[in-house]
Design a protein around this motif. Structure first.
Motif, PDB file in Angstrom:
ATOM      1  N   ALA A 138       0.858  -1.189   0.000  1.00 32.84           N
ATOM      2  CA  ALA A 138       0.000   0.000   0.000  1.00 32.84           C
ATOM      3  C   ALA A 138       0.888   1.231   0.000  1.00 32.84           C
ATOM      4  CB  ALA A 138      -0.910   0.005   1.222  1.00 32.84           C
ATOM      5  N   VAL A 139       0.352   2.318  -0.551  1.00 25.16           N
ATOM      6  CA  VAL A 139       1.069   3.592  -0.487  1.00 25.16           C
ATOM      7  C   VAL A 139       0.039   4.661  -0.131  1.00 25.16           C
ATOM      8  CG1 VAL A 139       0.958   3.810  -3.023  1.00 25.16           C
ATOM      9  CG2 VAL A 139       2.598   5.185  -1.756  1.00 25.16           C
ATOM     10  N   PHE A 140       0.373   5.487   0.885  1.00 19.71           N
ATOM     11  CA  PHE A 140      -0.645   6.379   1.441  1.00 19.71           C
ATOM     12  C   PHE A 140       0.000   7.658   1.972  1.00 19.71           C
ATOM     13  CE2 PHE A 140       0.719   3.253   4.570  1.00 19.71           C
ATOM     14  CZ  PHE A 140       1.080   4.021   5.666  1.00 19.71           C
ATOM     15  N   LEU A 141      -0.854   8.677   2.202  1.00 18.20           N
ATOM     16  CA  LEU A 141      -0.396   9.942   2.792  1.00 18.20           C
ATOM     17  C   LEU A 141      -0.147   9.724   4.280  1.00 18.20           C
ATOM     18  CD1 LEU A 141      -2.846  12.449   1.071  1.00 18.20           C
ATOM     19  CD2 LEU A 141      -0.393  12.239   0.646  1.00 18.20           C
ATOM     20  N   TRP A 142       0.971  10.241   4.775  1.00 16.62           N
ATOM     21  CA  TRP A 142       1.353   9.957   6.163  1.00 16.62           C
ATOM     22  C   TRP A 142       0.396  10.565   7.185  1.00 16.62           C
ATOM     23  CZ3 TRP A 142       4.063  12.602  10.339  1.00 16.62           C
ATOM     24  CH2 TRP A 142       3.969  14.010  10.258  1.00 16.62           C
ATOM     25  N   ASP A 143      -0.270  11.698   6.824  1.00 17.12           N
ATOM     26  CA  ASP A 143      -1.084  12.398   7.825  1.00 17.12           C
ATOM     27  C   ASP A 143      -2.569  12.051   7.782  1.00 17.12           C
ATOM     28  OD1 ASP A 143      -1.378  13.603   5.381  1.00 17.12           O
ATOM     29  OD2 ASP A 143      -1.243  15.658   6.118  1.00 17.12           O
ATOM     30  N   THR A 144      -3.025  11.408   6.695  1.00 16.56           N
ATOM     31  CA  THR A 144      -4.449  11.043   6.617  1.00 16.56           C
ATOM     32  C   THR A 144      -4.655   9.547   6.400  1.00 16.56           C
ATOM     33  OG1 THR A 144      -4.545  11.348   4.216  1.00 16.56           O
ATOM     34  CG2 THR A 144      -5.016  13.294   5.603  1.00 16.56           C
ATOM     35  N   GLY A 145      -3.638   8.886   5.894  1.00 24.00           N
ATOM     36  CA  GLY A 145      -3.784   7.463   5.565  1.00 24.00           C
ATOM     37  C   GLY A 145      -4.456   7.235   4.232  1.00 24.00           C
ATOM     38  N   SER A 146      -4.812   8.341   3.514  1.00 25.32           N
ATOM     39  CA  SER A 146      -5.479   8.207   2.209  1.00 25.32           C
ATOM     40  C   SER A 146      -4.526   7.594   1.186  1.00 25.32           C
ATOM     41  CB  SER A 146      -5.918   9.578   1.679  1.00 25.32           C
ATOM     42  OG  SER A 146      -6.720  10.220   2.643  1.00 25.32           O
ATOM     43  N   SER A 147      -5.086   6.713   0.375  1.00 20.08           N
ATOM     44  CA  SER A 147      -4.281   6.019  -0.632  1.00 20.08           C
ATOM     45  C   SER A 147      -3.768   6.982  -1.702  1.00 20.08           C
ATOM     46  CB  SER A 147      -5.124   4.923  -1.279  1.00 20.08           C
ATOM     47  OG  SER A 147      -4.419   4.348  -2.346  1.00 20.08           O
ATOM     48  N   VAL A 148      -2.519   6.786  -2.117  1.00 20.47           N
ATOM     49  CA  VAL A 148      -1.981   7.573  -3.249  1.00 20.47           C
ATOM     50  C   VAL A 148      -1.448   6.599  -4.298  1.00 20.47           C
ATOM     51  CG1 VAL A 148      -1.470   9.820  -2.246  1.00 20.47           C
ATOM     52  CG2 VAL A 148       0.116   7.961  -1.835  1.00 20.47           C
ATOM     53  N   GLY A 149      -2.314   5.686  -4.682  1.00 24.50           N
ATOM     54  CA  GLY A 149      -1.951   4.708  -5.699  1.00 24.50           C
ATOM     55  C   GLY A 149      -2.060   3.307  -5.135  1.00 24.50           C
ATOM     56  N   GLU A 150      -1.696   2.325  -5.969  1.00 26.13           N
ATOM     57  CA  GLU A 150      -1.733   0.952  -5.480  1.00 26.13           C
ATOM     58  C   GLU A 150      -0.499   0.194  -5.923  1.00 26.13           C
ATOM     59  OE1 GLU A 150      -4.682  -1.770  -6.922  1.00 26.13           O
ATOM     60  OE2 GLU A 150      -5.025  -0.583  -8.728  1.00 26.13           O
ATOM     61  N   ILE A 151      -0.086  -0.733  -5.060  1.00 27.12           N
ATOM     62  CA  ILE A 151       1.071  -1.566  -5.374  1.00 27.12           C
ATOM     63  C   ILE A 151       0.537  -2.918  -5.826  1.00 27.12           C
ATOM     64  CG2 ILE A 151       3.145  -2.659  -4.428  1.00 27.12           C
ATOM     65  CD1 ILE A 151       3.428  -0.271  -2.555  1.00 27.12           C
TER      66      ILE A 151
END
Length: 620
Positions: A138-151
């Motif tokens: 998984a790849v996500f924003l550190w402060d919200t946990g929102s996804s920024v793409g998929e692995i």
């Protein structure tokens, strides 16, 4: 930890934490995290993340907030936060600047073991990979946990991930499906598989160079391949047909991106020149299976590697066959402890679950230096230890032996090994070469490293024993709560029918240094102290523990003693006043205290199953 004021006269302070080594597993890569400021490095052991000073590894800090075993920890490029992941799939992001390491965010990107973590250079995005059930990364924003793409793009467990530290961002991953994958973003999208025809076995590690121009993949097939960091095109294989004779578990780039080091199961670390794709130096780390190299880190001028033994090696480019220094210690839970003074310096001896005995020196420029005995020692858990008046470390182990090892020679000797008929669980010593080994269903009396008398066919189960410092009496505590007092007569133990009562099944016992008192701990949460001169009458009962008391140690002043219980508490008691006590709660956050020993009347040492040793300063 600050001073804890218990009343106006007593307090304690943690003075030093001697950290555990990394927890290692054969055939499994160990990720080391480097501090962007260049001061510290990170690794994991059990539920702990260990932060160690790279210039002085005796300086360490331990983060213990994960509820499950931690597998990887990485600094944010800003240096202000650390992200650590555990076997349940939890990622905790916590502060590095405060001693309390306050939690900033916690996420569960997937369910299953996290094997690697990477940050973007702005410290705003995190990628993590591992053994998820529905997905492997998984790849996500550190402060919200929102996804920024998929692995995506892998069919098996992903072992390694890295993100290019320059724009345009790129992400790479390496998997048990023998492939790497190349992603563009953000948001990160799968672009293509790499190494489909390159690696023939698992891809263990993928890493971008600091300048982002290249990345490499390292596999269990002994191969390392270089690729273009922006396009993912293959450039070459390091070392031609094979980089190493064994699997490659880790690689780490030099700060200027011109070189890298690789760690391998063939027991070597290699230093590569990327421009010519040749090995400049081969570091031979040993011939034993425990010398397999499972992790590495290049940080500023330091080149580090980690052996299967857990030992951390500081590599020397000018002398590849001998590390500049090797950081030793424990990687498995510590079960026993004692302290001994020799030549004006104090030494802490500790024995662990795997039979390893560590020597930790205190004082002068050697504080925090770990060493071990040479030769072959115990092969199983070391249950108890003591140093006798001939400067021998007397240890008993689940390998059914009692060993006598010279603390000056620091060498195990086959001739100083006494085989027991059954498993020993407790040992104590007294002047004149006397030792008492309490075994399952048996008590063995030893003199000058030889068995001279055995008590068996007992009508009770012996659990612990202590010889009076004067050598006149052997006290044996049983599972029935009785302490039987045998008189020492020459080479025999004579049962004169004398016993005293503890409050429950005995767990540990010891005479005070001057022989005036006998302290006994039991499963009913009580410590009972008997006065020897007064026909072993009860001096005091000490209540306070919330669970079984498992270990105790007398202060050199004979007026205080410490006890440790399954409640993770350490109490320091005053013999003459059962109400006067010093409490150290959560001495080791995750486990009960397994060993206690005193350096002097104001310095206590504790060990635990977290494989660390702690030194406390006390004031009464």
């Amino acid at each position: 930890m600050p001073y804890e004021i218990c009343n106006s006269m007593t307090f304690y302070r943690i003075w030093h934490v001697f950290a555990s080594l990394p927890q290692m597993e054969r055939g499994v890569a160990k990720v080391l995290g480097g501090d962007p400021k260049g001061n510290n490095f990170l690794y994991t052991n059990g539920k702990s993340v260990i932060i160690r000073n790279i210039n002085n590894p005796a300086i360490a800090d331990i983060y213990t907030e994960h509820p499950h075993q931690v597998t990887v920890a990485k600094y944010a490029p800003s240096g202000f936060y650390i992200a650590s992941g555990d076997v349940s799939g939890k990622i905790r992001i916590w502060d590095t600047t405060q001693k309390e390491h306050l939690l900033k965010y916690e996420y569960q990107p997937f369910g299953g073991k996290i094997k690697d973590i990477a940050w973007t250079e702005d410290s705003k995005r995190i990628a993590c990979v591992g053994e998820g059930r529905e997905k492997f990364g998984a790849v996500f924003l550190w402060d919200t946990g929102s996804s920024v793409g998929e692995i995506s793009g892998h069919s098996k467990v992903i072992n390694s991930v890295d993100i290019k530290q320059t724009r345009p961002y790129r992400l790479i991953s390496g998997s048990d499906d023998n492939c790497g994958a190349f992603f563009e973003g953000p948001p990160f999208k799968f672009k293509f598989s790499i190494t489909v025809s390159d690696h023939s076995r698992f891809v263990n590690c993928v890493r971008f160079s600091p300048d982002g121009n290249r990345f490499c993949t390292a596999g269990a097939d002994g191969q390392i391949f270089l690729y273009d960091g922006k396009t993912g095109e293959k450039i070459c294989a390091l070392g031609g047909a094979k980089a190493h004779e064994g699997g490659v578990y880790a690689v780490s780039w030099s700060p200027d991106s011109s070189q890298l080091i690789s760690a391998s199961g063939d027991k070597t670390v290699k230093l590569w020149d990327v421009g010519t794709s040749t090995a400049l130096t081969t570091f031979n780390m040993g011939a034993d299976v425990m010398d397999q190299q499972l992790g590495c880190l290049w940080q500023k001028d330091h080149l580090l590697s980690v052996s299967l033994s857990g030992y951390i090696n500081y590599l020397d480019k000018s002398n590849p066959d001998r590390p500049l220094r090797t950081i030793k210690g424990h990687s498995k839970s510590i079960q026993s402890l004692t302290v001994h003074k020799n030549g004006g310096r104090s030494y802490i001896y500790s024995g662990s679950h795997d039979g390893h005995i560590n020597i930790l020196s205190l004082g002068g420029g050697h504080t925090g230096e770990n060493n071990d005995f040479s030769g072959k020692g115990h092969s199983n858990l070391v249950t108890k230890m003591a140093v006798d008046d001939a400067d021998q470390l007397v240890t008993c182990s689940m390998d059914d032996t009692v060993r006598f090892t010279s603390v000056t020679k620091k060498e195990y000797s086959a001739s100083n090994l006494v085989k027991m008929d059954v498993q020993p669980k407790h040992v104590s010593v007294a002047a004149g070469g006397l030792a008492l080994a309490v075994c399952i269903g048996q008590v063995v009396f030893l003199k000058d490293k030889k068995k001279v008398f055995t008590l068996d066919s007992l009508d009770y189960e012996p659990e612990a024993g202590a010889i009076h410092p004067g050598g006149s009496t052997a006290a044996v505590g049983g599972a029935d709560g009785k302490v039987r007092l045998y008189s020492v007569q020459g080479n025999t133990l004579k049962d004169e029918g004398k016993s005293v009562e503890a409050k429950g099944p005995v767990t540990d016992m010891a005479y005070s240094k001057d022989g005036a008192y006998l302290a006994v701990t039991d499963e009913k949460k009580v410590v009972t102290v008997f006065t020897v001169a007064d026909n072993y009458s009860v001096k005091n009962d000490f209540y306070g523990h919330h669970a079984k008391v498992v270990t105790l140690a007398w202060s050199p002043d004979n007026e205080h003693f410490a006890s440790g219980g399954m409640d993770m508490m350490v109490y320091v008691w005053t013999v003459n006043d059962a109400d006067k006590r010093l409490k150290i709660p959560d001495a080791h956050r995750l486990h009960h205290v397994s060993g206690l020993a005193w350096i002097d009347e104001h310095t206590l040492v504790t060990t635990s199953h977290d494989a660390s040793v702690k030194q406390w300063t006390l004031k009464f």
